[in-house]
Scaffold this motif. Sequence first.
Motif, PDB file in Angstrom:
ATOM      1  N   GLY A  18       0.821  -1.206   0.000  1.00 48.96           N
ATOM      2  CA  GLY A  18       0.000   0.000   0.000  1.00 48.96           C
ATOM      3  C   GLY A  18       0.850   1.250   0.000  1.00 48.96           C
ATOM      4  O   GLY A  18       1.780   1.406  -0.796  1.00 48.96           O
ATOM      5  N   TYR A  19       0.566   2.150   0.943  1.00 48.63           N
ATOM      6  CA  TYR A  19       1.288   3.419   1.023  1.00 48.63           C
ATOM      7  C   TYR A  19       2.502   3.329   1.947  1.00 48.63           C
ATOM      8  O   TYR A  19       3.191   4.321   2.142  1.00 48.63           O
ATOM      9  CB  TYR A  19       0.349   4.525   1.497  1.00 48.63           C
ATOM     10  N   GLY A  20       2.740   2.131   2.532  1.00 45.63           N
ATOM     11  CA  GLY A  20       3.938   1.969   3.344  1.00 45.63           C
ATOM     12  C   GLY A  20       3.651   1.350   4.690  1.00 45.63           C
ATOM     13  O   GLY A  20       2.542   0.897   4.987  1.00 45.63           O
ATOM     14  N   SER A  21       4.681   1.327   5.521  1.00 44.99           N
ATOM     15  CA  SER A  21       4.626   0.724   6.852  1.00 44.99           C
ATOM     16  C   SER A  21       4.252   1.772   7.886  1.00 44.99           C
ATOM     17  O   SER A  21       4.892   2.832   7.975  1.00 44.99           O
ATOM     18  CB  SER A  21       5.986   0.102   7.193  1.00 44.99           C
ATOM     19  N   ALA A  22       3.243   1.486   8.668  1.00 40.78           N
ATOM     20  CA  ALA A  22       2.777   2.432   9.684  1.00 40.78           C
ATOM     21  C   ALA A  22       3.910   2.799  10.630  1.00 40.78           C
ATOM     22  O   ALA A  22       4.666   1.946  11.084  1.00 40.78           O
ATOM     23  CB  ALA A  22       1.613   1.830  10.457  1.00 40.78           C
ATOM     24  N   ASN A  23       4.023   4.094  10.937  1.00 40.04           N
ATOM     25  CA  ASN A  23       5.045   4.610  11.847  1.00 40.04           C
ATOM     26  C   ASN A  23       4.328   5.415  12.928  1.00 40.04           C
ATOM     27  O   ASN A  23       3.887   6.540  12.685  1.00 40.04           O
ATOM     28  CB  ASN A  23       6.056   5.460  11.087  1.00 40.04           C
TER      29      ASN A  23
END
Length: 855
Positions: free
Chosen positions: A373-378
Motif C-alpha cells: 500500500g502506502y507503506g509501513s505504519a510509523n
Amino acid sequence: MKWLFWVLLVSLMCVNTVLAQSKLSPKLMGESQRRAHLSTMDTFTIAVQNRPLFVRQYGDQVKILTWHSASSTLTFYATQSLIFGELIEDENILFIDAPNQPREESVLDVPNFQYNRIRKAQHQYPDNSGSGLRLSLKERKFDEADIDLTGKTFSIGLEAEDVSQHATDMATIILGAGNTSPFYKGIAPGALVASSDFNNLLPDDETLLTENGIYLQNHSYGVGIENYYGVEAYAYDRSIFSEPEIVHVFSAGNAGTSSSEDGTYSGLSFANLTGTFKQAKNTLIVSAVDTSLAISPYNSRGPAFDGRIKPELTAYGGGGTSDAAAIVSGIVTLLQESFQKKTLHLPSSALIKAVLIAGADDIGPEGIDFYSGYGSANASKSLQILESGWHDEVVVTKGENTTLEIEIPTGVKQIKLAVSWVDPAAELNVTRALINDVDAQLSLSGATWLPWVLNHSPSEAALNEPPQRAMDHLNNVEFISLESPGPGTYQLELSGANLSSASQEVSVAWYFEMADTFEWDFPTSSDILAANTAEWLSWNSTFNANEGLMAYQLNDGGWVDIGTVKLNEPFRWATPKISAAARLKMTVGVNEFVSNYFSISELPRVSVAFNCEETFGLQWPQIEAAQSYEVYEMGATSLDLIGTTTDTIYTIEKSASVYYSVAPVIGNAGGLRSQALNYTFQGTFCYFNFFAAERANEETVRITLNLSTSANIEHVEVLKSVNASEELLTDIVPEGQTSFVLSDPDLDPGLMTYQAILYFKDGTTLRSDESSLYIEIPGKLLLFPNPATDPYINLLSSGTGQLLQITDDQGKLVLEKKLEESFEYIIVQDFREGLYLYRLLEGKKVVDTGKFIKY
C-alpha cells in the motif's frame, strides 16, 4: 423432475434480464449451477429498498439473523428456491449474496513493537496510553480472565459464546497491560475493549457502538477471496459514511498464493483480499511484514476489484496479517487520544487514514504498490503529525477548487502528503466504486506535482509497474510525495469538478523529512533489552550514504565495533551475555550519533522452590550485576511490588493471587522482569517432589529423593525402620543438589519403612511421607493382614512358581494358587469365619506351612 426444474430455472436465470443477473453476487453466479437442491436451507445476505415490505412479503419464509439499518441490509436463513425464484425478480431486492464462514487469519508470533516505532512513540508521548478510549474486537470472544486484560473489558451484548486464544492475542497486542511479560505490553494499555461476534459479517449497529463510546473496531479475520463490491462492502461504506469518526481496521488476509476465481483479476496472483468487506472504500486494510521484516508472499494483496489501492498500510505480523491489523488498531487508538486531547472531539476516520499514510515509511517496491500500500505504519511520525499540526480538514464544493497553503521550510529532504475522504457508498456490484472524485495537485511557482497512481490493468506485468504521477480517478485517498523540495509556500489544490454530491469533507495530512539527520528509534532510554538475545535495532537516517559503522559501549567502557550496516534497513544485534548500562553509536561519514543510555538485563529464570500449605517460595539463579531483586504479585489489574531481597529465594504467604514475577535491580535502573508465573501450575510440592523406596533387584532396595529446592536446607536424614526398630540409613548435606538415589543392600524379611527428614538452617524440620515395602523370607510365605478382616489377604513370597494350598479346619482344600510374583493377593471375602491352614510346595516338597484366621 426436481433436477429438471432446477436446470430450467438456472437456464432461465442465465438468459433473464440484466436486472436479475446483477442482483446475484459473482460468487452466487458461480455457485448457482452447482446448487442441485432447491429446498436446501442456506444463509443469505441481501440489500433491500424497503425492509418492512420485505418482512411483510417473506417474513413467514425466512428467519432473519441480523439487520443493519444504515445500509438496509440483512442476513437471513431461507431456501434456495426462494432466492433463485421470487427474490431475484423482486424489485425491492437490490443484491443477493451468500456469506462464507469467517475464520481467524494468523497464529500469534512474538509481537514486535519496535518495527512500527511503537516503543519510540510510547517513550516520546508517555501520557498517551489510550486512556478513556473504548474499542471493539469483532471475532470470537477473548479471555476476560487473562491477566493482561483484567479490568480492561466491557460488554455490549454482542460477544460470541466461545473463547478464542486468537482474540485474546489481538486484544493483548492492542491494549495488554504487560503483566504476563514486559515484552507483551500493548500499544494503548489505558484503553478498554469489548467483543463482537464475527459470525455477523455486517457492521454492528452504529448507534450501539457510539452509545458505548466505541469509535474503533478491529477485524482480524477473512472468509476467502471475494473480489467484488458486495453487501458487506456496501454496508461498511454506508456505516462509516453515517458515523465518519468510527475507524474499521481489517487484516488483508493470508491468501497471497491463491487467485480470485471471479472478476477482472481472476487467475492472477493479485486481488486476493479475503472478503468483500475488504473491498470497501472507507475501511483501512493492513498487510504484514514477517519475522524477517520482509513482506510475506502469503499476504493477500490488492488491487481492489476496481483497481483501487489495497491494502493501505503494512505493519509487523509475524504470524500473518491478523496481528498486523491489531498493531495498526493500537496506533489508531493513540492517534484518537492525541487528537481528542487537543480538540476535545474525536477525529474523522478520513483524517486518521491521512495521518497514518503521510507518516508511513516506504517498504517493498519503491513507492506505493499493491503489496504494502502506502507503506509501513510509523506510530512516532503519525503522532508527530498531530502534535505539530501538520494536517487540515476542508470542504470541497462541487465545481469549485479549494486551495490549502503548506509552508515547506529549508532543509526538507522529502514531503509526504495524503488526501483522504469518506466517500458515499456505491451501488452494489458496480465496476467502479468511487462516487465523489476529489482531484489533488501540489504546485509552486508554476510547477505542478500530481498524485502517484498505479497501473491497475489486469496483468502481472502491469500490476508490478512502478507508480507514475497522474490524475487519480479511482481512490478516495490521493498521495503526493516530493523529493528535496525547495523552501516556499506551496499550494495544494483540491478540485470539486468531478463531485457527484454538492460538497465533500476532505482531510489532509503531511510529514516533513529533514535532510542529513540521524535518529535512534530503538532502543530508547525507556527500553530494557534482554541479554544474550537477537534484538532488532532501528533508526531513521536521511543521509545519502548507504552504510554506517555501528558500535556499542557497556558501563561507560570502550567502544566495541559491531561492523558496517546498511542505513536503509533494520539490523538484528546479538546482545551481550551480561547485564549492563549500554549505548549504541552510528558513524556516518565524519558524523557520530550516540544513543541515550538503555539497559541490558539478564532475564531471571524463576521457578517454584516449594509449595507448602500456607507458604510457597520462588527461586532463581543469581544475576551477577544485580544489587537486589524485586518480587511482584498480581493485584486487581497490575503486578504490584510486594518485597525486595538480596537473596535468590523468596518466601511468600499464600493469598488469592497465583501470579508472581521477579526483576533484578541493576544500578539505578530496573532490570528485565521475568514472565509472570502461576505457582500452582508448576508441579512443585512442599520441598518433597518425590520420595519412594522400591525393589531394585533381589538383593537391593533403591531409595529415590527429589527435592524442589535445596535452599535453606542444612542437611537431610534418611531413616529406615524394620519391625518398629528405627535406624539412620544416611545423612546428606545437599550443597545445591536436589536429586538423590540411594541403595540399601541390607534386606530384612518383613515390613521395611523409609522416611526423609529435612533439617533447615532456622532449626525447623520437615518429614516426608513414609515409603514401605515388604521383604520376603527366602523359600517362605508371608500372609497379611492376619487375622484377615478385609476381603483379601496379601501374599509375599519369592514368586518363583511355588504352589500355595489352603485348607479349612476340617482339612478340606478351599484354594490352590501358583505364585508367579513376589507380591500377590487372594480373595477371602466368601471364606467362612474360622481357622485356615496353608502350605507352600516346590514340586512335591513342602517348604513352608502356617495358619491364618478369617474374621
